[in-house]
Design an enzyme around this catalytic site. Structure first.
Site, PDB file in Angstrom:
ATOM      1  N   HIS A 143       0.836  -1.206   0.000  1.00  0.00           N
ATOM      2  CA  HIS A 143       0.000   0.000   0.000  1.00  0.00           C
ATOM      3  C   HIS A 143       0.874   1.260   0.000  1.00  0.00           C
ATOM      4  O   HIS A 143       0.656   2.185  -0.798  1.00  0.00           O
ATOM      5  CB  HIS A 143      -0.901  -0.035   1.244  1.00  0.00           C
ATOM      6  CG  HIS A 143      -1.740   1.183   1.457  1.00  0.00           C
ATOM      7  ND1 HIS A 143      -3.087   1.225   1.186  1.00  0.00           N
ATOM      8  CD2 HIS A 143      -1.420   2.414   1.950  1.00  0.00           C
ATOM      9  CE1 HIS A 143      -3.555   2.427   1.491  1.00  0.00           C
ATOM     10  NE2 HIS A 143      -2.564   3.164   1.961  1.00  0.00           N
ATOM     11  N   GLU A 144       1.880   1.285   0.880  1.00  0.00           N
ATOM     12  CA  GLU A 144       2.750   2.467   0.977  1.00  0.00           C
ATOM     13  C   GLU A 144       3.631   2.624  -0.262  1.00  0.00           C
ATOM     14  O   GLU A 144       3.840   3.738  -0.745  1.00  0.00           O
ATOM     15  CB  GLU A 144       3.607   2.392   2.240  1.00  0.00           C
ATOM     16  CG  GLU A 144       2.820   2.342   3.543  1.00  0.00           C
ATOM     17  CD  GLU A 144       1.807   3.459   3.679  1.00  0.00           C
ATOM     18  OE1 GLU A 144       2.020   4.542   3.090  1.00  0.00           O
ATOM     19  OE2 GLU A 144       0.790   3.252   4.361  1.00  0.00           O
TER      20      GLU A 144
END
EC number: 3.4.24.-
Length: 298
Positions: A143-144
């Site tokens: 996600h990051e």
């Protein structure tokens, strides 16, 4: 379904940014009309102020952001598991290896920062690293990394800068009108000129409402980028269950111990402060239940 969701999220962000620039132009034209009797001059000044704000914020130091969030940089030797997951996800995403940071905090959270993949960094709390297993960590780090690959930090920074510019222009315009800056226009218009009176009222209304609308658009952009990063993480890991399980654990997390400012709060994968009871329209993050539901429907 996955690629359709990614495409839709990108399109929504583009639409929101276009609306944002239109709002900035409107508030500039309104201020120009009320204070300078010149729409074009106000519009140009508003766009210049917006660009100055955006440029100054985009090039904010990554180290400064990490320092503000009490994060310390770690090496491969200090946190091998975390480091290798970041390395693997960066390799899959085909971006340079970001710097790796850890935040000493028992809550479950993580964020990425950096105006481009070349100067990016990823941070995670000690609580997250202790509680999540490898597939869940891959979902969170994916996600990051997706935020970095998709230039989400830059987009979010531009949104914050535009919201700030709208607020500043609206505040200056309101103060100048209050102290008599618009008196000449009021005398020149005349009560019999209905069109000018309507234009004056609409311009005043835009000055009053623009900051609220700007804030809502900025928050909507932030929420859309979270949905996009969730979907992009699944694209990288090929494991929707890892992201779903991670979100289920994040849902149970306590707020972070140290204070988090508004700009930093928008960076985190999960709202780092105490959950608020008001409408989701005023939240930087979409409800985790909705994020999980979208992933299940892929």
């Amino acid at each position: 379904m996955l690629y359709q969701q990614i495409s839709q999220n990108k399109q929504r962000t583009v639409v929101l940014l276009v609306v944002f620039f239109a709002l900035l132009a409107l508030i500039g034209a309104s201020a120009g009309y009320l204070l300078l009797d010149n729409y074009a001059m106000g519009l140009v000044l508003a766009l210049v102020i917006g660009m100055i704000y955006a440029t100054s914020m985009i090039f904010q130091s990554t180290s400064l952001v990490m320092s503000m969030n009490n994060a310390r940089e770690v090496t491969e030797k200090e946190a091998p598991g975390f480091f290798h997951i970041v390395e693997d996800m960066a390799m899959v995403a085909q971006i340079p290896m970001p710097r790796v940071f850890i935040i000493e905090d028992p809550s479950l959270n993580a964020f990425a920062t950096g105006s481009s993949p070349q100067n990016a960094a990823v941070a995670a709390t000690t609580g997250l690293l202790e509680v999540m297993n490898r597939e869940e960590l891959e979902g969170v780090i994916g996600h990051e990394i997706s935020h970095i690959r998709n230039y989400d930090i830059r987009i979010s920074t531009i949104a914050v800068a535009l919201a700030s510019a709208v607020t500043v222009i609206s505040s200056i315009g309101g103060r100048m009108l209050w102290y008599g800056g618009g008196s000449r226009r009021q005398r020149d218009d005349g009560d019999d000129d209905v069109l000018r009176i309507i234009t004056l009222l609409l311009s005043l209304l835009s000055l009053l409402l623009a900051p609220l609308v700007a804030s809502l658009i900025q928050l909507a952009i932030s929420r859309q980028r979270e949905y996009l990063a969730d979907a992009s993480s699944v694209e990288l890991t090929r494991n929707p269950q890892g992201m779903i399980k991670a979100l289920e654990k994040l849902q149970l997390s306590q707020p972070m111990k140290h204070p988090v400012d508004d700009a930093s709060a928008a960076l985190y994968i999960n709202e780092p402060r105490k959950k608020r009871s008001f409408s989701s329209l005023f939240s930087t993050h979409p409800p985790i239940e909705e994020r999980i539901e979208r992933l299940k429907n892929m």
